[in-house]
Design a protein around this motif. Structure first.
Motif, mmCIF file in Angstrom:
data_model
loop_
_atom_site.group_PDB
_atom_site.id
_atom_site.type_symbol
_atom_site.label_atom_id
_atom_site.label_comp_id
_atom_site.label_asym_id
_atom_site.label_seq_id
_atom_site.Cartn_x
_atom_site.Cartn_y
_atom_site.Cartn_z
ATOM 1 N N ALA A 17 0.854 -1.354 -0.067
ATOM 2 C CA ALA A 17 -0.030 0.015 0.012
ATOM 3 C C ALA A 17 0.777 1.228 -0.202
ATOM 4 C CB ALA A 17 -0.916 0.121 1.180
ATOM 5 N N ALA A 18 1.944 1.258 0.689
ATOM 6 C CA ALA A 18 2.976 2.320 0.695
ATOM 7 C C ALA A 18 3.465 2.757 -0.664
ATOM 8 C CB ALA A 18 4.099 2.049 1.612
ATOM 9 N N CYS A 19 3.697 1.588 -1.424
ATOM 10 C CA CYS A 19 4.217 1.833 -2.970
ATOM 11 C C CYS A 19 3.031 2.433 -3.644
ATOM 12 C CB CYS A 19 4.493 0.415 -3.600
ATOM 13 S SG CYS A 19 5.973 -0.384 -2.756
ATOM 14 N N GLY A 20 1.735 2.358 -3.512
ATOM 15 C CA GLY A 20 0.736 3.207 -4.030
ATOM 16 C C GLY A 20 0.031 4.600 -3.386
ATOM 17 N N GLY A 21 1.125 4.841 -2.537
ATOM 18 C CA GLY A 21 0.850 6.275 -1.680
ATOM 19 C C GLY A 21 0.333 6.362 -0.429
ATOM 20 N N SER A 24 -0.535 4.803 5.987
ATOM 21 C CA SER A 24 -1.005 4.599 7.175
ATOM 22 C C SER A 24 -0.728 3.231 8.033
ATOM 23 C CB SER A 24 -2.586 4.744 6.983
ATOM 24 O OG SER A 24 -3.162 3.624 6.113
ATOM 25 N N GLY A 25 -0.630 2.331 7.030
ATOM 26 C CA GLY A 25 0.015 0.901 7.618
ATOM 27 C C GLY A 25 1.448 0.992 8.068
ATOM 28 N N LEU A 26 2.323 1.865 7.337
ATOM 29 C CA LEU A 26 3.665 1.690 7.878
ATOM 30 C C LEU A 26 3.482 2.694 9.239
ATOM 31 C CD1 LEU A 26 5.604 2.350 4.658
ATOM 32 C CD2 LEU A 26 5.447 0.215 6.279
#
Length: 71
Positions: A17-21, A24-26
């Motif tokens: 998800a962080a790769c997609g912007g 929040s999870g990180l």
């Protein structure tokens, strides 16, 4: 085993998800790791009374400096 699988799926999903912007999870992972480190540091300080006194003295000094500089 199911808990470990769930944690690993959450970590991998957060990275994807962080790769997609969506970071929040990180952010949640960082807060959890930071909280665990804070708890371990406090536990370690309680085993070293001299360090605990030094840390308390530093907090008092910093608080006094911050209160004096707000004028």
């Amino acid at each position: 085993m199911y808990i470990l699988t769930g944690i690993l799926m959450f970590v991998i999903g957060s990275i994807i998800a962080a790769c997609g912007g969506d970071f929040s999870g990180l952010e949640v992972i960082g807060k959890f790791v930071g909280g665990a480190v804070l708890v371990l540091a406090i536990m370690w300080l309680f085993t070293q009374p001299v360090l605990l006194i030094i840390v308390i003295a530093l907090i008092v000094i910093i608080a006094m400096c911050c209160a004096g500089s707000s004028k």
